[in-house]
Design a protein around this motif. Structure first.
Motif, mmCIF file in Angstrom:
data_model
loop_
_atom_site.group_PDB
_atom_site.id
_atom_site.type_symbol
_atom_site.label_atom_id
_atom_site.label_comp_id
_atom_site.label_asym_id
_atom_site.label_seq_id
_atom_site.Cartn_x
_atom_site.Cartn_y
_atom_site.Cartn_z
ATOM 1 N N GLY A 7 9.124 13.430 -67.968
ATOM 2 C CA GLY A 7 8.999 14.641 -67.790
ATOM 3 C C GLY A 7 7.503 15.055 -68.162
ATOM 4 N N LEU A 8 6.738 15.385 -69.233
ATOM 5 C CA LEU A 8 5.487 16.017 -69.063
ATOM 6 C C LEU A 8 4.777 15.466 -68.206
ATOM 7 C CD1 LEU A 8 5.344 15.366 -73.258
ATOM 8 C CD2 LEU A 8 5.517 17.719 -71.564
ATOM 9 N N GLY A 9 4.606 13.574 -67.581
ATOM 10 C CA GLY A 9 4.122 13.012 -67.101
ATOM 11 C C GLY A 9 4.586 14.149 -65.485
ATOM 12 N N ARG A 10 5.594 14.667 -65.271
ATOM 13 C CA ARG A 10 5.422 15.056 -64.046
ATOM 14 C C ARG A 10 4.285 16.040 -64.211
ATOM 15 N NH1 ARG A 10 11.255 13.503 -62.945
ATOM 16 N NH2 ARG A 10 10.872 11.084 -61.720
ATOM 17 N N LEU A 11 4.895 17.095 -65.051
ATOM 18 C CA LEU A 11 4.192 18.168 -65.172
ATOM 19 C C LEU A 11 2.955 18.596 -65.600
ATOM 20 C CD1 LEU A 11 6.353 19.994 -67.502
ATOM 21 C CD2 LEU A 11 6.947 20.125 -65.849
ATOM 22 N N PRO B 168 -1.242 18.518 -64.679
ATOM 23 C CA PRO B 168 -2.233 18.332 -63.804
ATOM 24 C C PRO B 168 -2.611 16.774 -63.118
ATOM 25 C CG PRO B 168 -2.332 20.457 -65.136
ATOM 26 C CD PRO B 168 -1.640 19.250 -66.299
ATOM 27 N N SER B 169 -3.260 16.599 -62.142
ATOM 28 C CA SER B 169 -3.325 15.025 -61.655
ATOM 29 C C SER B 169 -5.268 15.450 -62.083
ATOM 30 C CB SER B 169 -4.215 15.169 -60.252
ATOM 31 O OG SER B 169 -4.957 16.114 -59.832
ATOM 32 N N ALA B 170 -5.523 16.606 -62.614
ATOM 33 C CA ALA B 170 -7.495 15.959 -63.295
ATOM 34 C C ALA B 170 -7.105 15.642 -64.728
ATOM 35 C CB ALA B 170 -7.878 17.364 -63.438
ATOM 36 N N LEU B 171 -5.747 16.342 -65.464
ATOM 37 C CA LEU B 171 -5.931 15.225 -66.962
ATOM 38 C C LEU B 171 -5.210 13.937 -66.805
ATOM 39 C CD1 LEU B 171 -3.513 18.140 -68.181
ATOM 40 C CD2 LEU B 171 -5.804 17.680 -68.970
ATOM 41 N N TRP B 172 -5.175 13.215 -65.385
ATOM 42 C CA TRP B 172 -4.448 12.356 -65.405
ATOM 43 C C TRP B 172 -5.999 10.888 -65.270
ATOM 44 C CZ3 TRP B 172 -0.612 9.398 -67.409
ATOM 45 C CH2 TRP B 172 0.349 10.395 -66.525
ATOM 46 N N ARG B 173 -7.344 12.118 -65.314
ATOM 47 C CA ARG B 173 -8.293 11.222 -65.038
ATOM 48 C C ARG B 173 -9.260 11.753 -66.370
ATOM 49 N NH1 ARG B 173 -7.536 13.042 -59.710
ATOM 50 N NH2 ARG B 173 -8.618 14.624 -60.634
ATOM 51 N N SER B 174 -9.056 12.436 -67.633
ATOM 52 C CA SER B 174 -9.930 12.664 -68.529
ATOM 53 C C SER B 174 -9.547 11.202 -69.708
ATOM 54 C CB SER B 174 -8.951 14.457 -69.397
ATOM 55 O OG SER B 174 -9.693 13.991 -70.813
ATOM 56 N N ALA C 253 -10.053 11.737 -72.352
ATOM 57 C CA ALA C 253 -9.461 12.240 -73.620
ATOM 58 C C ALA C 253 -8.365 12.453 -73.894
ATOM 59 C CB ALA C 253 -10.150 13.660 -74.583
ATOM 60 N N VAL C 254 -8.057 12.578 -72.559
ATOM 61 C CA VAL C 254 -6.302 12.998 -72.508
ATOM 62 C C VAL C 254 -5.508 11.122 -72.491
ATOM 63 C CG1 VAL C 254 -4.112 13.732 -70.778
ATOM 64 C CG2 VAL C 254 -6.232 15.247 -71.431
ATOM 65 N N LEU C 255 -6.290 10.645 -71.823
ATOM 66 C CA LEU C 255 -5.725 9.095 -70.965
ATOM 67 C C LEU C 255 -5.629 8.228 -73.034
ATOM 68 C CD1 LEU C 255 -7.131 7.991 -67.816
ATOM 69 C CD2 LEU C 255 -4.866 9.370 -68.818
ATOM 70 N N SER C 256 -6.589 8.589 -73.695
ATOM 71 C CA SER C 256 -7.033 8.050 -75.119
ATOM 72 C C SER C 256 -5.931 8.494 -76.614
ATOM 73 C CB SER C 256 -8.325 8.166 -75.665
ATOM 74 O OG SER C 256 -8.028 7.606 -77.011
ATOM 75 N N MET C 257 -5.368 10.298 -75.672
ATOM 76 C CA MET C 257 -4.046 10.855 -76.788
ATOM 77 C C MET C 257 -2.720 10.207 -76.644
ATOM 78 S SD MET C 257 -1.831 13.000 -76.662
ATOM 79 C CE MET C 257 -2.721 13.902 -75.687
ATOM 80 N N MET C 258 -2.644 10.625 -75.294
ATOM 81 C CA MET C 258 -1.899 9.955 -74.590
ATOM 82 C C MET C 258 -0.889 8.385 -75.250
ATOM 83 S SD MET C 258 -1.250 11.053 -70.820
ATOM 84 C CE MET C 258 -0.081 10.345 -70.842
#
Length: 167
Positions: free
Chosen positions: A134-138, A140-146, A148-153
Motif C-alpha cells: 500500500g505504501l509503495g503504491r502511494l 511518488p515515482s521520484a522517491l523510488w529514485r532517491s 536516501a529513501v531506498l536505503s531507509m526502506m
C-alpha cells in the motif's frame, strides 16, 4: 471474498513482463522475487524473476544455500549478466541453467531448474506485506529514485518482513 484478477499474483507477472525502468544510467530490473525460503533441512532457496532488465535480457535466477552455508546461483543467462555478478566470492558457484516459472493458480507457481529442482510455492499476504504494498503504491515515482529513501526502506523492510539478519 473472491479474488479478482487485479489482486492475483499472476496479474503481477503480466504487469512486469513489459515494464522497464527509465534509462537514467542506473541498473534497473522489473519483476518480482522470493527473497528467501528457509527449510527445516537447513537448505534455503530464493528466486528472482526479472522479465525486463536495463543491463540486458530479462532472466530468472534461483539461489540455493546448502546447510553448510554455501551458495549456488543458477541463472537463465550467463552469470556476468545476472544476480551472481553482485555476490562475487560470497557465491560458491554460479552457473547457467534452464529455469522456468509457471503459474499454477492465482497465487501459486512452480519453479523448475533443469532436472535438479522443482519448487512449488503458494503465496500469501501478511499485514506487513499488505502495508508495504500500500505504501509503495502511494509513493511518488521520484522517491523510488532517491538513494536516501531506498536505503531507509531497506532498513525498515528487513525487520518488518522478518528477514533481517544479524551480524
Amino acid at each position: 471474498m473472491e479474488r479478482t484478477d487485479h489482486d492475483s499474483r499472476r496479474a503481477i507477472d503480466r504487469r512486469t513482463e513489459h515494464g522497464i525502468a527509465p534509462d537514467d544510467g542506473r541498473e534497473r530490473f522489473a519483476g518480482y522475487g522470493v527473497m528467501g525460503a528457509p527449510f527445516a533441512s537447513g537448505h534455503c532457496l530464493a528466486l528472482r524473476h526479472f522479465p525486463a532488465s536495463s543491463v540486458g535480457d530479462g532472466y530468472d535466477s534461483v539461489w540455493h544455500r546448502d546447510p553448510a552455508g554455501e551458495w549456488t546461483i543458477y541463472s537463465s543467462v550467463r552469470p556476468e549478466a545476472s544476480c551472481a555478478r553482485y555476490f562475487g566470492s560470497a557465491t560458491e558457484d554460479a552457473r547457467t541453467a534452464d529455469i522456468s516459472v509457471r503459474w499454477t493458480g492465482p497465487a501459486a507457481f512452480t519453479v523448475r531448474v533443469d532436472d535438479r529442482l522443482v519448487w512449488d510455492l503458494e503465496l500469501g499476504k501478511s499485514a506487513a506485506t499488505a502495508a508495504m504494498t500500500g505504501l509503495g503504491r502511494l509513493m511518488p515515482s521520484a522517491l523510488w529514485r532517491s538513494d536516501a529513501v531506498l536505503s531507509m526502506m531497506g532498513h525498515v523492510a528487513g525487520p518488518a518482513l522478518g528477514s533481517a539478519t544479524s551480524g
